[in-house]
Structure formats: structure tokens, C-alpha cells
Design a protein around this motif. Structure first.
Motif, PDB file in Angstrom:
ATOM      1  N   GLY A 120       0.648  -1.165  -0.032  1.00  0.00           N
ATOM      2  CA  GLY A 120       0.012   0.114  -0.006  1.00  0.00           C
ATOM      3  C   GLY A 120       0.771   1.356  -0.130  1.00  0.00           C
ATOM      4  N   ALA A 121       2.166   1.297  -0.239  1.00  0.00           N
ATOM      5  CA  ALA A 121       3.079   2.515  -0.146  1.00  0.00           C
ATOM      6  C   ALA A 121       3.544   2.348  -1.639  1.00  0.00           C
ATOM      7  N   ASP A 122       3.507   3.835  -2.123  1.00  0.00           N
ATOM      8  CA  ASP A 122       3.959   4.147  -3.328  1.00  0.00           C
ATOM      9  C   ASP A 122       5.449   4.991  -3.263  1.00  0.00           C
ATOM     10  N   VAL A 123       5.345   5.732  -2.184  1.00  0.00           N
ATOM     11  CA  VAL A 123       6.605   6.587  -1.881  1.00  0.00           C
ATOM     12  C   VAL A 123       6.539   6.405  -0.489  1.00  0.00           C
ATOM     13  N   LEU A 124       7.854   6.507   0.283  1.00  0.00           N
ATOM     14  CA  LEU A 124       8.145   6.708   1.489  1.00  0.00           C
ATOM     15  C   LEU A 124       9.035   7.838   1.751  1.00  0.00           C
ATOM     16  N   GLY A 125       9.339   8.240   3.012  1.00  0.00           N
ATOM     17  CA  GLY A 125      10.325   9.446   3.126  1.00  0.00           C
ATOM     18  C   GLY A 125       9.867  10.005   4.509  1.00  0.00           C
ATOM     19  N   ARG A 126      10.672  11.089   4.617  1.00  0.00           N
ATOM     20  CA  ARG A 126      10.374  12.033   5.941  1.00  0.00           C
ATOM     21  C   ARG A 126      10.325  13.380   5.674  1.00  0.00           C
ATOM     22  N   LEU A 127       9.437  14.037   6.281  1.00  0.00           N
ATOM     23  CA  LEU A 127       9.257  15.314   6.243  1.00  0.00           C
ATOM     24  C   LEU A 127      10.089  16.302   6.580  1.00  0.00           C
ATOM     25  N   PRO A 128      10.266  17.442   6.375  1.00  0.00           N
ATOM     26  CA  PRO A 128      11.514  18.354   6.766  1.00  0.00           C
ATOM     27  C   PRO A 128      11.455  18.425   8.209  1.00  0.00           C
ATOM     28  N   ASP A 129      10.450  18.210   9.266  1.00  0.00           N
ATOM     29  CA  ASP A 129      10.585  18.209  10.486  1.00  0.00           C
ATOM     30  C   ASP A 129      10.964  16.600  11.094  1.00  0.00           C
ATOM     31  N   GLY A 130      10.972  15.797  10.176  1.00  0.00           N
ATOM     32  CA  GLY A 130      11.767  14.592  10.720  1.00  0.00           C
ATOM     33  C   GLY A 130      10.595  13.216  10.732  1.00  0.00           C
ATOM     34  N   ARG A 131       9.177  13.793  10.503  1.00  0.00           N
ATOM     35  CA  ARG A 131       8.217  12.662  10.731  1.00  0.00           C
ATOM     36  C   ARG A 131       8.271  11.812   9.528  1.00  0.00           C
ATOM     37  N   THR A 132       7.805  10.636   9.749  1.00  0.00           N
ATOM     38  CA  THR A 132       7.802   9.652   8.649  1.00  0.00           C
ATOM     39  C   THR A 132       6.567   9.965   7.631  1.00  0.00           C
ATOM     40  N   LEU A 133       6.542   9.478   6.653  1.00  0.00           N
ATOM     41  CA  LEU A 133       5.791   9.923   5.394  1.00  0.00           C
ATOM     42  C   LEU A 133       5.404   8.495   4.602  1.00  0.00           C
ATOM     43  N   ILE A 134       4.059   8.358   4.393  1.00  0.00           N
ATOM     44  CA  ILE A 134       3.775   7.102   3.407  1.00  0.00           C
ATOM     45  C   ILE A 134       2.905   7.935   2.624  1.00  0.00           C
ATOM     46  N   VAL A 135       3.034   7.671   1.153  1.00  0.00           N
ATOM     47  CA  VAL A 135       2.208   8.221   0.340  1.00  0.00           C
ATOM     48  C   VAL A 135       1.552   7.159  -0.825  1.00  0.00           C
ATOM     49  N   GLN A 136       0.385   7.329  -1.042  1.00  0.00           N
ATOM     50  CA  GLN A 136      -0.277   6.144  -1.921  1.00  0.00           C
ATOM     51  C   GLN A 136      -0.759   7.228  -3.225  1.00  0.00           C
ATOM     52  N   CYS A 137      -0.359   6.973  -4.313  1.00  0.00           N
ATOM     53  CA  CYS A 137      -0.534   7.631  -5.777  1.00  0.00           C
ATOM     54  C   CYS A 137      -1.578   6.947  -6.548  1.00  0.00           C
ATOM     55  N   LYS A 138      -2.570   7.522  -6.906  1.00  0.00           N
ATOM     56  CA  LYS A 138      -3.479   7.149  -7.980  1.00  0.00           C
ATOM     57  C   LYS A 138      -3.735   7.818  -9.111  1.00  0.00           C
ATOM     58  N   ARG A 139      -3.048   7.557 -10.272  1.00  0.00           N
ATOM     59  CA  ARG A 139      -3.266   8.587 -11.259  1.00  0.00           C
ATOM     60  C   ARG A 139      -4.538   7.640 -12.275  1.00  0.00           C
ATOM     61  N   TYR A 140      -5.800   8.402 -11.725  1.00  0.00           N
ATOM     62  CA  TYR A 140      -6.957   7.693 -12.425  1.00  0.00           C
ATOM     63  C   TYR A 140      -7.485   8.706 -13.389  1.00  0.00           C
ATOM     64  N   THR A 141      -8.612   8.299 -14.194  1.00  0.00           N
ATOM     65  CA  THR A 141      -9.138   9.235 -15.159  1.00  0.00           C
ATOM     66  C   THR A 141     -10.143  10.106 -14.367  1.00  0.00           C
ATOM     67  N   THR A 142     -10.180  11.340 -14.850  1.00  0.00           N
ATOM     68  CA  THR A 142     -11.139  12.369 -14.210  1.00  0.00           C
ATOM     69  C   THR A 142     -12.750  11.984 -13.865  1.00  0.00           C
ATOM     70  N   LYS A 143     -13.006  10.984 -14.562  1.00  0.00           N
ATOM     71  CA  LYS A 143     -14.299  10.410 -14.377  1.00  0.00           C
ATOM     72  C   LYS A 143     -14.489   9.286 -13.314  1.00  0.00           C
ATOM     73  N   SER A 144     -13.375   9.150 -12.788  1.00  0.00           N
ATOM     74  CA  SER A 144     -13.360   8.258 -11.455  1.00  0.00           C
ATOM     75  C   SER A 144     -13.517   8.827 -10.201  1.00  0.00           C
ATOM     76  N   THR A 145     -13.906   8.225  -9.143  1.00  0.00           N
ATOM     77  CA  THR A 145     -13.826   8.939  -7.933  1.00  0.00           C
ATOM     78  C   THR A 145     -13.005   8.051  -6.928  1.00  0.00           C
ATOM     79  N   ILE A 146     -12.424   8.419  -6.136  1.00  0.00           N
ATOM     80  CA  ILE A 146     -11.738   7.824  -4.886  1.00  0.00           C
ATOM     81  C   ILE A 146     -12.801   7.313  -3.677  1.00  0.00           C
TER      82      ILE A 146
END
Length: 242
Positions: A120-146
């Protein structure tokens, strides 16, 4: 004539004095050479080392300045990409683009991990303040809804990775239920309008202040319908890619 003779005499005296001074200096140099030559060599060595160090510092500074200019220009170029260009990306290219936006905003240890078995993770990293970050990316058509279940999956991934902040980035919009779920559970939901802001220079952390907003009122949804077609109310719609 007397004035010319006086000037020639004065010039001759100055020349003689200069020659005498030079001869005296030469005599002193020869006489004390054994005593002063170590100091002269030391001075030359220090001067050479100083010149070499300055040259290395200047070369390093020029390279650093060039690298910083390149990074600024790349960030500006990336930030000025239109959403139409983002829509033309593949799912993997979109993940790389989101990772680049995170780096632009000062996030560290950013890496793309999307793919089979990504939990379920597409991107992992840390914010500038040091907190850990997980990102999910969905490049869907504009006719779709999350839908809300996509956000529930991300919440589970956040717990799996022990991340401090979960971010869901999409090229379309969220259903009302999914957006409410994101806000209630501290998930940063970046829909198409927020993505446009982020893509054009707004910092990632500034989007936290408008989380849950920006999808507009009935007039905004009517403009969306005229532009992209009516947004569906469920996920049972064809998608371009991940």
C-alpha cells in the motif's frame, strides 16, 4: 640652463641612491642567506598551499553553485508542469513525479517503492521536521472517484509502516465519504485541485491547512461535470492506470 643642470644632478643622485640601496640589500641577502633561506622557503610553501586551497575551494563553490542552480531550475520546471502533462504520465511516472515534489519541498530519504507487494505504499520518506511519511498515488481518469475503502487501505498501510503521516494523492476527486474519512483519520487527501496547487509551487505542508477543502460547492461540481463528465459515486468505473 641652470635649472636643467639642477634637475639632472637630482636625478643622478636618486639613481645613485637606488643603486647603493640595491647593492646593500644584495650584500645583506648574501651575508645572511644561511639564516633567512628557511623562512623564505617556508613563506613560499605557505603561499603555494594557500593558493592551492583557495583554488580547490573556489572550484568546489562553483560546482555547488551550478548544482544548486540546476536543482532550482529543475524544481521550477517540475512545478510548472500542467495537469494535462500529469494526466499523460504512466502510473510509475506519476509516482516518480510525486516523489520529486516531496524532495522539492524538503522531504528527505524519499524513495519510490510502488509495485507488486508494496503493502500500500508508493512513496516513503521523511518530512522536513523528521516525521515519517507514506504516500499512496492514484493516477486515475477524471471520471473516476476515490472511494472510502481506498483510504481505509492506506490507513492500514500507515500502521504497517509505522508512519506519522499518510498522504493520498490522486488526479481525480474523492467521494464525500472518503474525504470525510481522510479528515477524521488524519490522512492528507490531495485531490486534483490540491494537486494543481502542489504542482505549481505550494509546499506539501501548506496543504495540511486546507485538508478536506477545495472540492468546491455545487457550482464547482457543475463546472467539473462540464469539463470532465459527471463524477461517479463508486469505484466501479474504468481507470487509466494505477
Amino acid at each position: 640652463m641652470a635649472q636643467k643642470r639642477t634637475r639632472r644632478t637630482a636625478a643622478r643622485r636618486r639613481r645613485n641612491a637606488a643603486l647603493a640601496g640595491g647593492a646593500l640589500l644584495l650584500i645583506l641577502l648574501v651575508a645572511f642567506w644561511s639564516a633567512i633561506w628557511p623562512y623564505l622557503l617556508a613563506a613560499l610553501a605557505v603561499g603555494g598551499l594557500s593558493a592551492g586551497a583557495w583554488r580547490l575551494w573556489r572550484t568546489d563553490r562553483l560546482h555547488r553553485d551550478a548544482d544548486q542552480r540546476w536543482r532550482r531550475e529543475d524544481a521550477i520546471q517540475g512545478g510548472h508542469r500542467t495537469l494535462a502533462e500529469v494526466d499523460a504520465m504512466s502510473g510509475t511516472e506519476f509516482e516518480d513525479h510525486v516523489a520529486a515534489l516531496c524532495r522539492r519541498d524538503g522531504c528527505t530519504e524519499v524513495r519510490r517503492v510502488g509495485g507488486a507487494g508494496d503493502n500500500g505504499a508508493d512513496v516513503l520518506g521523511r518530512l522536513p521536521d523528521g516525521r515519517t511519511l507514506i504516500v499512496q498515488c492514484k493516477r486515475y481518469t477524471t471520471k473516476s472517484t476515490i472511494a472510502a475503502r481506498d483510504l481505509r487501505d492506506l490507513l492500514g498501510s500507515k500502521a504497517h509502516f509505522g508512519a506519522d503521516l499518510a498522504v493520498f494523492v490522486t488526479t481525480t476527486r474523492f467521494s464525500r465519504q472518503s474525504l470525510d474519512f481522510a479528515v477524521q483519520n488524519g490522512i492528507l487527501a490531495i485531490h486534483r485541485d490540491s494537486l494543481g496547487l502542489w504542482n505549481n509551487g505550494a509546499a506539501l505542508q501548506s496543504l495540511l491547512n486546507i485538508n478536506g477543502a477545495g472540492q468546491g460547492n455545487e457550482q464547482h461540481r457543475a463546472r467539473w461535470k462540464n469539463t470532465y463528465g459527471k463524477p461517479p459515486q463508486s469505484r466501479n468505473q474504468p481507470r487509466d492506470s494505477k
